[in-house]
Design an enzyme around this catalytic site. Structure first.
Site, PDB file in Angstrom:
ATOM      1  CB  SER A 184      31.166  -2.335 -20.366  1.00  0.00           C
ATOM      2  OG  SER A 184      31.033  -3.496 -21.148  1.00  0.00           O
ATOM      3  CG  HIS A 212      32.324   1.708 -19.980  1.00  0.00           C
ATOM      4  ND1 HIS A 212      31.095   2.292 -19.782  1.00  0.00           N
ATOM      5  CD2 HIS A 212      32.126   0.699 -20.848  1.00  0.00           C
ATOM      6  CE1 HIS A 212      30.184   1.656 -20.485  1.00  0.00           C
ATOM      7  NE2 HIS A 212      30.775   0.686 -21.142  1.00  0.00           N
ATOM      8  CE  LYS A 243      30.221   3.001 -23.847  1.00  0.00           C
ATOM      9  NZ  LYS A 243      31.070   1.992 -24.438  1.00  0.00           N
TER      10      LYS A 243
HETATM   11  C1  LIG Z   1      30.993   1.188 -25.689  1.00  0.00           C
HETATM   12  C2  LIG Z   1      32.208   0.385 -25.911  1.00  0.00           C
HETATM   13  C3  LIG Z   1      32.740   0.194 -27.186  1.00  0.00           C
HETATM   14  C4  LIG Z   1      32.027   0.691 -28.411  1.00  0.00           C
HETATM   15  O1  LIG Z   1      32.068   2.084 -28.488  1.00  0.00           O
HETATM   16  P1  LIG Z   1      31.322   2.798 -29.713  1.00  0.00           P
HETATM   17  O2  LIG Z   1      32.071   4.057 -29.923  1.00  0.00           O
HETATM   18  O3  LIG Z   1      29.922   3.010 -29.273  1.00  0.00           O
HETATM   19  O4  LIG Z   1      31.406   1.864 -30.868  1.00  0.00           O
HETATM   20  C5  LIG Z   1      33.937  -0.476 -27.314  1.00  0.00           C
HETATM   21  N1  LIG Z   1      34.582  -0.972 -26.240  1.00  0.00           N
HETATM   22  C6  LIG Z   1      34.086  -0.833 -24.996  1.00  0.00           C
HETATM   23  C7  LIG Z   1      34.838  -1.385 -23.832  1.00  0.00           C
HETATM   24  C8  LIG Z   1      32.889  -0.162 -24.793  1.00  0.00           C
HETATM   25  O5  LIG Z   1      32.394  -0.049 -23.573  1.00  0.00           O
END
Ligand SMILES: *Cc1c(COP(=O)(O)O)cnc(C)c1O
Length: 399
Positions: A184, A212, A243
């Site tokens: 990310s 992502h 996301k």
């Molecule tokens: C955003 C993200 C998370 C966390 O996701 P949430 O649903 O907001 O807890 C976990 N792993 C990765 C790779 C992320 O980018």
């Protein structure tokens, strides 16, 4: 009262501020969308994970409201006591079907899904081989399991090969390779083809955290597995609805049915935490329907075009970008205070970005991580590029 304790807390905060690492939260006066209102200023938002622009989509919002009206604000119960409704089962089945797995299980967040998934599946005889840049939630989840821990250099397949051989030589019963599908902070897409090959050679299992990528990468938006052509070759997938798939919240694990069945019995963040609110499930279902269809294809095409336009504009100005194809476009500044100043200059010019510094990225690798959305117009992207030019010259980052 333990005054020295409170003094240490205050000292830590002062230290964070003195290092230019203090993260301030800006308040958005309205929903998450391309243009947001911050401190009375209307600005283009380049730092949301709203890749498909569905966070404030009227259909997604309406689906959430309708689900809330029909099923209530929430369950006031964990799933196994009296917290499971039809909408939870529908979302689990839809998620699994969309992403090509036998079943899936919901969590309050992907952070919880990653925290939950390792401990019930692996014991002290087993090994987890983890990419060095994996998300914090994978790292924490792995720590919570009793399995032996091994690390390989980020997306470095020769190192993964070496570490897999080492884990095997040291007597591991089952080996699980764990990686982000997309890293990310860098926007790098994991080399899942090579990872699947190495997993087969070494008799290892694979887990991909595709937060992502789900909804935005690959055919049908089925994520980095589809993008890399390894669908059906990855054992366990974790992901988020926070996301591309609505931007609301909630996470999931998708895998073969017995794996999901065991997680329902043993995963602690599932057994000891409230069921996902129906409104969140409704938003996620509406977003999946859009993402998996022809409209999703059009949104992804637009997202790709926007990413190319923005990257080309910044590269032509001489900015130092990490290479890649993902809509995450990291602009490297290296110095944390400089990255923070750049973000402030850009905000004054109507571009909302966030500076990332330690501990979110390694020390000395501060950056502005920008993210494209399918909803941006060409004019908005050009405006952003012009603002980067102006701020970059002022701070002598470019000529
Ligand atoms: C955003 C993200 C998370 C966390 O996701 P949430 O649903 O907001 O807890 C976990 N792993 C990765 C790779 C992320 O980018």
């Amino acid at each position: 009262m333990d005054q020295p304790f409170y003094d240490r807390i205050s000292d830590s905060l002062r230290g964070i501020e003195a290092d230019g690492l203090l993260k301030a939260e800006r308040v958005l006066a309205g929903p998450q969308q391309a243009m947001v209102s911050v401190r009375g200023q209307h600005v283009l938002n380049l730092c949301a994970n709203n890749y498909l622009g569905l966070a404030a989509d009227p259909r997604v919002v309406t689906a959430s409201v309708e689900a809330t009206n029909r099923w209530g604000a929430g369950l006031a119960s964990v799933r196994f006591i009296c917290g499971t409704q039809e909408i939870h089962k529908t979302l689990e089945a839809t998620t699994a079907d969309y992403l090509g797995f036998e079943d899936s299980i919901l969590f309050a967040a992907a952070f919880d899904a990653n925290g939950a998934v390792f401990e019930p599946l692996l014991g002290a005889e087993d090994a987890i081989v983890s990419d060095s840049l994996n998300h914090a939630s994978l790292i924490d989840g792995i720590r919570l399991s009793k399995a032996r821990r091994y690390r390989f250099a980020n997306n470095d397949m020769a190192d993964l090969d070496r570490v897999l051989a080492q884990a095997r030589a040291e007597g591991a019963r089952t080996i699980l390779i764990a990686t982000d599908g997309v890293f990310s902070m860098d926007g790098t897409i994991a080399d899942l083809g090579a990872i699947a090959d190495l997993a087969e050679q070494h008799g290892a299992l694979t887990l991909v955290d595709d937060c992502h990528a789900t909804g935005l990468l690959g055919p049908g938006g089925r994520g980095s597995l589809a993008y890399r052509g390894v669908e059906g070759r990855i054992d366990i997938l974790t992901g988020t609805f926070g996301k591309a798939l609505s931007g609301s919240m909630g996470g999931f694990v998708a895998a073969r049915r017995p794996v999901i069945d065991l997680l329902r019995q043993r995963a602690r963040p599932y057994l000891f935490s409230n069921a996902l609110a129906p409104g969140i499930c409704g938003a996620a279902l509406a977003a999946i329907e859009i993402a998996r269809g022809t409209e999703g294809d059009a949104l992804r095409e637009r997202l790709e075009r926007n990413t190319h336009r923005f990257r080309a504009g910044l590269a032509a100005l001489g900015f130092d970008l990490l290479p890649g194809e993902h809509p995450i476009v990291p602009v490297m500044l290296y110095d944390a205070p400089k990255a923070k100043r750049m973000a402030e200059e850009l905000l004054a010019l109507g571009i909302y970005v966030t500076a990332f510094s330690f501990p979110v990225v390694p020390r000395g690798l501060a950056r502005i991580r920008t993210q494209m959305s399918a909803h941006f117009t060409d004019d908005q992207i050009d405006h952003a590029v012009n603002a980067f030019a102006q701020a970059g010259r002022k701070l002598e980052i470019i000529q």
